[in-house]
Motif scaffolding. Sequence first.
Motif, mmCIF file in Angstrom:
data_model
loop_
_atom_site.group_PDB
_atom_site.id
_atom_site.type_symbol
_atom_site.label_atom_id
_atom_site.label_comp_id
_atom_site.label_asym_id
_atom_site.label_seq_id
_atom_site.Cartn_x
_atom_site.Cartn_y
_atom_site.Cartn_z
ATOM 1 N N PRO A 36 0.806 -1.231 0.000
ATOM 2 C CA PRO A 36 0.000 0.000 0.000
ATOM 3 C C PRO A 36 0.827 1.263 0.000
ATOM 4 N N ASN A 37 2.027 1.210 0.586
ATOM 5 C CA ASN A 37 2.858 2.407 0.667
ATOM 6 C C ASN A 37 3.622 2.708 -0.623
ATOM 7 N N SER A 38 3.466 1.849 -1.615
ATOM 8 C CA SER A 38 4.180 2.078 -2.873
ATOM 9 C C SER A 38 3.231 2.215 -4.060
ATOM 10 N N ILE A 39 1.938 2.326 -3.779
ATOM 11 C CA ILE A 39 0.948 2.359 -4.858
ATOM 12 C C ILE A 39 0.987 3.679 -5.619
ATOM 13 N N SER A 40 0.947 3.556 -6.923
ATOM 14 C CA SER A 40 0.813 4.719 -7.803
ATOM 15 C C SER A 40 -0.356 4.450 -8.741
ATOM 16 N N MET A 41 -1.279 5.412 -8.825
ATOM 17 C CA MET A 41 -2.487 5.185 -9.632
ATOM 18 C C MET A 41 -2.183 5.147 -11.128
ATOM 19 N N SER A 42 -1.130 5.848 -11.530
ATOM 20 C CA SER A 42 -0.681 5.915 -12.924
ATOM 21 C C SER A 42 -1.872 6.034 -13.881
ATOM 22 N N ALA A 60 -15.548 2.521 -9.747
ATOM 23 C CA ALA A 60 -14.344 1.857 -9.264
ATOM 24 C C ALA A 60 -13.494 2.820 -8.430
ATOM 25 N N MET A 61 -13.393 4.067 -8.873
ATOM 26 C CA MET A 61 -12.617 5.047 -8.115
ATOM 27 C C MET A 61 -13.277 5.366 -6.773
ATOM 28 N N LYS A 62 -14.610 5.427 -6.744
ATOM 29 C CA LYS A 62 -15.312 5.663 -5.487
ATOM 30 C C LYS A 62 -15.059 4.502 -4.516
ATOM 31 N N VAL A 63 -15.079 3.286 -5.054
ATOM 32 C CA VAL A 63 -14.793 2.115 -4.226
ATOM 33 C C VAL A 63 -13.364 2.190 -3.692
ATOM 34 N N TRP A 64 -12.435 2.553 -4.587
ATOM 35 C CA TRP A 64 -11.030 2.671 -4.176
ATOM 36 C C TRP A 64 -10.898 3.634 -3.001
ATOM 37 N N ARG A 65 -11.497 4.815 -3.100
ATOM 38 C CA ARG A 65 -11.334 5.831 -2.071
ATOM 39 C C ARG A 65 -11.982 5.402 -0.753
ATOM 40 N N SER A 83 -4.959 8.477 -4.865
ATOM 41 C CA SER A 83 -5.886 8.906 -5.918
ATOM 42 C C SER A 83 -6.375 10.333 -5.713
ATOM 43 N N SER A 84 -5.909 10.989 -4.655
ATOM 44 C CA SER A 84 -6.436 12.318 -4.311
ATOM 45 C C SER A 84 -6.194 13.357 -5.398
ATOM 46 N N LYS A 85 -5.157 13.149 -6.209
ATOM 47 C CA LYS A 85 -4.863 14.107 -7.276
ATOM 48 C C LYS A 85 -5.468 13.711 -8.612
ATOM 49 N N VAL A 86 -6.240 12.607 -8.597
ATOM 50 C CA VAL A 86 -6.866 12.130 -9.831
ATOM 51 C C VAL A 86 -8.299 12.643 -9.887
ATOM 52 N N THR A 87 -8.675 13.252 -10.988
ATOM 53 C CA THR A 87 -10.040 13.748 -11.157
ATOM 54 C C THR A 87 -10.958 12.594 -11.541
ATOM 55 N N ASN A 88 -11.975 12.375 -10.742
ATOM 56 C CA ASN A 88 -12.922 11.288 -10.991
ATOM 57 C C ASN A 88 -14.194 11.874 -11.590
ATOM 58 N N THR A 89 -14.234 11.947 -12.910
ATOM 59 C CA THR A 89 -15.346 12.584 -13.610
ATOM 60 C C THR A 89 -16.554 11.665 -13.665
ATOM 61 N N ALA A 90 -17.677 12.152 -13.192
ATOM 62 C CA ALA A 90 -18.907 11.360 -13.214
ATOM 63 C C ALA A 90 -19.466 11.304 -14.628
ATOM 64 N N PRO A 91 -20.099 10.202 -15.017
ATOM 65 C CA PRO A 91 -20.701 10.106 -16.353
ATOM 66 C C PRO A 91 -21.922 11.013 -16.450
ATOM 67 N N ALA A 92 -22.240 11.414 -17.656
ATOM 68 C CA ALA A 92 -23.437 12.226 -17.865
ATOM 69 C C ALA A 92 -24.681 11.403 -17.517
ATOM 70 N N PRO A 93 -25.722 12.027 -16.991
ATOM 71 C CA PRO A 93 -26.955 11.296 -16.653
ATOM 72 C C PRO A 93 -27.540 10.616 -17.889
ATOM 73 N N ARG A 94 -28.115 9.451 -17.684
ATOM 74 C CA ARG A 94 -28.747 8.747 -18.799
ATOM 75 C C ARG A 94 -30.030 9.468 -19.198
ATOM 76 N N HIS A 95 -30.240 9.587 -20.492
ATOM 77 C CA HIS A 95 -31.444 10.266 -20.958
ATOM 78 C C HIS A 95 -32.089 9.574 -22.156
#
Length: 232
Positions: A36-42, A60-65, A83-95
């Motif tokens: 865990p101390n060497s993980i890089s999200m890359s 998956a990112m929400k689960v990770w956090r 993962s704190s510096k990774v932007t986790n963009t939510a998908p557009a709502p289904r329409h």
Amino acid sequence: MNLNSSMGEASFVEPYEGLVAGVGKRIEPVFGTVDPNSISMSEWLTVVEQECGRDVAHKAMKVWRAFWNIMRLLRYTQLSDPSSKVTNTAPAPRHQRYSQVGALRLAKMAWRLGYRGLACIIITCWDTGFQPGDARTARSKHFGVDPTNNRLIIDRSQGGREKTGVAVIGTLSRLGDVMVRSYIAGLGVELHGEAFLFRTRAGSPYAEMVLSHDFQDLRTKVDPESSFNYAI
């Protein structure tokens, strides 16, 4: 860092059973044996999005956090979330919406193109209101006959739906009944109770992403001008 063994014995983690399942599916194959101390999200999030779609990557990112917070509580690590510096963009709502004509057109075209398992999944979802995962994982034991009209039913009262576990029963329409019966007859084998019913053109049970890709392929052939993500 074995996620199942390290957390399975902790009683206060029981409410996170679904969380652990999500970790095992998208995260453990990549990070399960990493310190865990060497993980890089890359580029992990990008790869997940390319292979499975933005919706899956976002979850998956929400689960990770959420899991990282548990890791810190259990003192597996004292570092901040990588993962704190990774932007986790939510998908557009289904329409998007389907009409009966559109759904039946897709089912019939899938049948003609050889995606017969997919055709049955589409018609089953439309007739019963099941989500694709419920139809995809339907087994031979789930099928029966409604004595009032002699049509096929899908009875998931034992075990329930894939995501919620809620017991459900759905009855197929006349067209759905004919299509599924024809599909079963065309398999040419006797299915035991635990056998998955709807299969790919290669004969294997539909995996989640295979179903999504086949559906996208079908939609591209039916409507080449379409551009949105058809993942199921």
